[in-house]
Design a protein around this motif. Structure first.
Motif, PDB file in Angstrom:
ATOM      1  N   ASN A   1      -3.060   7.733  -0.826  1.00 18.99           N
ATOM      2  CA  ASN A   1      -3.195   9.083  -1.369  1.00 18.99           C
ATOM      3  C   ASN A   1      -3.332  10.104  -0.255  1.00 18.99           C
TER       4      ASN A   1
ATOM      5  N   PHE B   1       0.810  -1.216   0.000  1.00 19.93           N
ATOM      6  CA  PHE B   1       0.000   0.000   0.000  1.00 19.93           C
ATOM      7  C   PHE B   1       0.845   1.269   0.000  1.00 19.93           C
TER       8      PHE B   1
ATOM      9  N   PRO C   1      -6.056  10.262   4.043  1.00 18.48           N
ATOM     10  CA  PRO C   1      -7.179   9.566   4.670  1.00 18.48           C
ATOM     11  C   PRO C   1      -6.695   8.260   5.269  1.00 18.48           C
ATOM     12  N   ASP C   2      -7.283   7.894   6.366  1.00 14.61           N
ATOM     13  CA  ASP C   2      -6.956   6.628   6.992  1.00 14.61           C
ATOM     14  C   ASP C   2      -7.388   5.505   6.052  1.00 14.61           C
ATOM     15  N   ALA C   3      -6.505   4.556   5.832  1.00 14.55           N
ATOM     16  CA  ALA C   3      -6.781   3.502   4.847  1.00 14.55           C
ATOM     17  C   ALA C   3      -8.054   2.731   5.180  1.00 14.55           C
TER      18      ALA C   3
ATOM     19  N   GLY D   1     -11.190   5.410   5.374  1.00 12.91           N
ATOM     20  CA  GLY D   1     -11.434   6.135   4.140  1.00 12.91           C
ATOM     21  C   GLY D   1     -11.763   7.593   4.417  1.00 12.91           C
TER      22      GLY D   1
ATOM     23  N   ALA E   1     -10.372   9.318 -10.018  1.00 10.60           N
ATOM     24  CA  ALA E   1      -9.479   8.237  -9.584  1.00 10.60           C
ATOM     25  C   ALA E   1      -9.962   7.528  -8.325  1.00 10.60           C
ATOM     26  N   LEU E   2     -11.058   7.999  -7.738  1.00  8.04           N
ATOM     27  CA  LEU E   2     -11.511   7.424  -6.468  1.00  8.04           C
ATOM     28  C   LEU E   2     -11.576   5.907  -6.538  1.00  8.04           C
ATOM     29  N   GLY E   3     -10.866   5.259  -5.632  1.00 12.94           N
ATOM     30  CA  GLY E   3     -10.885   3.802  -5.579  1.00 12.94           C
ATOM     31  C   GLY E   3     -10.143   3.136  -6.731  1.00 12.94           C
ATOM     32  N   GLN E   4      -9.456   3.915  -7.561  1.00  4.62           N
ATOM     33  CA  GLN E   4      -8.799   3.367  -8.759  1.00  4.62           C
ATOM     34  C   GLN E   4      -7.288   3.526  -8.705  1.00  4.62           C
ATOM     35  N   LEU E   5      -6.760   3.611  -7.472  1.00  6.60           N
ATOM     36  CA  LEU E   5      -5.311   3.762  -7.316  1.00  6.60           C
ATOM     37  C   LEU E   5      -4.750   2.521  -6.655  1.00  6.60           C
TER      38      LEU E   5
ATOM     39  N   ARG F   1      -9.005  13.751  -9.056  1.00  2.99           N
ATOM     40  CA  ARG F   1      -9.094  13.002  -7.803  1.00  2.99           C
ATOM     41  C   ARG F   1     -10.425  12.265  -7.740  1.00  2.99           C
TER      42      ARG F   1
ATOM     43  N   TYR G   1      -2.943  14.952  -4.200  1.00  4.26           N
ATOM     44  CA  TYR G   1      -3.999  15.685  -4.904  1.00  4.26           C
ATOM     45  C   TYR G   1      -4.328  17.003  -4.237  1.00  4.26           C
TER      46      TYR G   1
HETATM   47  C1  LIG Z   1      -7.649   7.664  -1.048  1.00  7.72           C
HETATM   48  O1  LIG Z   1      -7.567   6.748   0.001  1.00  7.72           O
HETATM   49  C2  LIG Z   1      -8.804   6.427   0.608  1.00  7.72           C
HETATM   50  C3  LIG Z   1      -8.495   5.482   1.759  1.00  7.72           C
HETATM   51  O2  LIG Z   1      -7.719   4.400   1.337  1.00  7.72           O
HETATM   52  C4  LIG Z   1      -9.744   5.819  -0.423  1.00  7.72           C
HETATM   53  O3  LIG Z   1     -11.002   5.569   0.189  1.00  7.72           O
HETATM   54  C5  LIG Z   1      -9.905   6.758  -1.596  1.00  7.72           C
HETATM   55  O4  LIG Z   1     -10.659   6.135  -2.617  1.00  7.72           O
HETATM   56  C6  LIG Z   1      -8.531   7.108  -2.151  1.00  7.72           C
HETATM   57  N1  LIG Z   1      -8.634   8.109  -3.178  1.00  7.72           N
HETATM   58  C7  LIG Z   1      -8.416   7.839  -4.444  1.00  7.72           C
HETATM   59  C8  LIG Z   1      -8.421   9.014  -5.346  1.00  7.72           C
HETATM   60  O5  LIG Z   1      -8.239   6.714  -4.830  1.00  7.72           O
END
Ligand SMILES: *[C@@H]1O[C@H](CO)[C@@H](O)[C@H](O)[C@H]1NC(C)=O
Ligand SMILES: *[C@@H]1O[C@H](CO)[C@@H](O)[C@H](O)[C@H]1NC(C)=O
Length: 302
Positions: A238, A213, A292-294, A297, A230-234, A227, A220
């Motif tokens: 972040n 991780f 953000p805390d993993a 979220g 990309a949510l959830g697509q990294l 941003r 961002y």
């Molecule tokens: C950033 O990290 C949080 C927690 O892991 C996640 O919920 C969120 O989707 C992430 N943001 C992006 C842009 O992936």
């Protein structure tokens, strides 16, 4: 500047570089460490990212940047900077720390020239979108930025076998950095990365769930429409600069979840928050992005 370097010469120099040589195995210290650690690590990478735009052919080229480097780092071969358009990347090496960086340039937004046209075509291919007519001037080899990025990373590793690599870049450059880092098992620091997982799925055999991780960190502006895309697509962690001055066009652009890149509000929001200049200004502001805390979220304000 000189005074600081002098005072720090031995103790800080060693502490910073650490042992063994190379990059830290985890980038978590960029979330939890001191402000000084954050800026010392990120600022040179931002400077290299700026040079990836200004030292390569295209709209942002500045003759004075052509051979410029970043303090403490040497620009070295290989570079990717084809006059006829294509993926652009620079290599930096710091021998004393055993560290190397390959930085990938983001999109040249002016598609009236060869550089911007090649980028637009490469982006369309990455997104499986129809290619503009002007794309027949390029070969599929030239437009395959993912393969060209992997090529230059491999070449850099061959030319500098004792160096450990980190990949960086902004926007499209951050996307390429992430793909290369995932394939090569190296650290990545990306500015304003678009969605990375679809490209990893399409173009590599990497299982994103197997990636550590904190090996890849995307930074961002919290208002950057990318941003949201990309949510959830990294593949990794972040952090975002929060509490930015309100940008009304961004409020409208980001109101309904799905970003409509073509809308006037999103275009304006993009120009205000996504371009590298706005990231350089955030870094210069001395403000620190929060991560953000993993698990939760949610933003962990420290
Ligand atoms: C950033 O990290 C949080 C927690 O892991 C996640 O919920 C969120 O989707 C992430 N943001 C992006 C842009 O992936
Ligand atoms: C950069 O280096 C190249 C090769 O040595 C040289 O031809 C060019 O004039 C240099 N550019 C600048 C702006 O100094």
């Amino acid at each position: 500047m000189a005074a600081r370097i002098w005072l720090c010469w031995l103790p800080c120099g060693l502490a910073k570089i650490g042992w063994p040589l190379g990059w830290p195995t985890s980038l978590e210290f960029l979330s939890k460490g001191s402000d000084a650690e954050f800026f010392e690590f990120v600022n040179p990478l931002a400077d290299m990212t700026e040079l990836s735009y200004t030292a390569t052919w295209g709209t942002y080229y500045k003759p004075s940047a052509q051979n410029q480097s970043v303090e403490g780092w040497r620009r070295m071969w290989p570079e990717a900077n084809p006059v006829e358009g294509g993926m652009r990347a620079l290599t930096f090496v710091q021998e004393r720390s055993g560290r190397g960086v390959v930085v990938f340039r983001g999109t040249d937004l002016d598609s009236s020239g060869t550089s911007g046209q090649a980028d637009a075509c490469a982006n369309a291919e990455l997104a499986h979108a129809p290619l503009p007519g002007y794309c027949n001037q390029f070969t599929s080899f030239q437009l395959d930025y993912v393969s060209r990025a992997l090529d230059i990373a491999r070449k850099a590793a061959e030319v500098h076998p004792t160096v450990e690599w980190l990949y960086t870049g902004h926007s499209l450059g951050a996307e390429l950095a992430n793909v290369v880092g995932a394939v090569r098992g190296a650290a990545v620091l990306g500015f304003a990365a678009p969605a990375v997982l679809p490209v990893l799925r399409d173009r590599t055999a990497v299982d994103p769930h197997q990636l550590p991780f904190w090996k890849s960190l995307s930074l961002y502006n919290e208002l950057d429409p990318l941003r949201f895309q990309a949510l959830g697509q990294l593949p990794g962690a972040n952090c975002s600069w929060v509490n930015q001055p309100d940008v009304p066009s961004c409020d409208v652009c980001e109101l309904h979840g799905k970003i409509d890149e073509g809308s006037p509000e999103c275009k304006q929001c993009f120009y205000k928050t996504h371009i590298l200049k706005s990231y350089l200004a955030l870094l210069r502001s001395g403000q620190r992005p929060v991560c953000p805390d993993a698990e939760l979220g949610d933003y962990l304000v420290v």
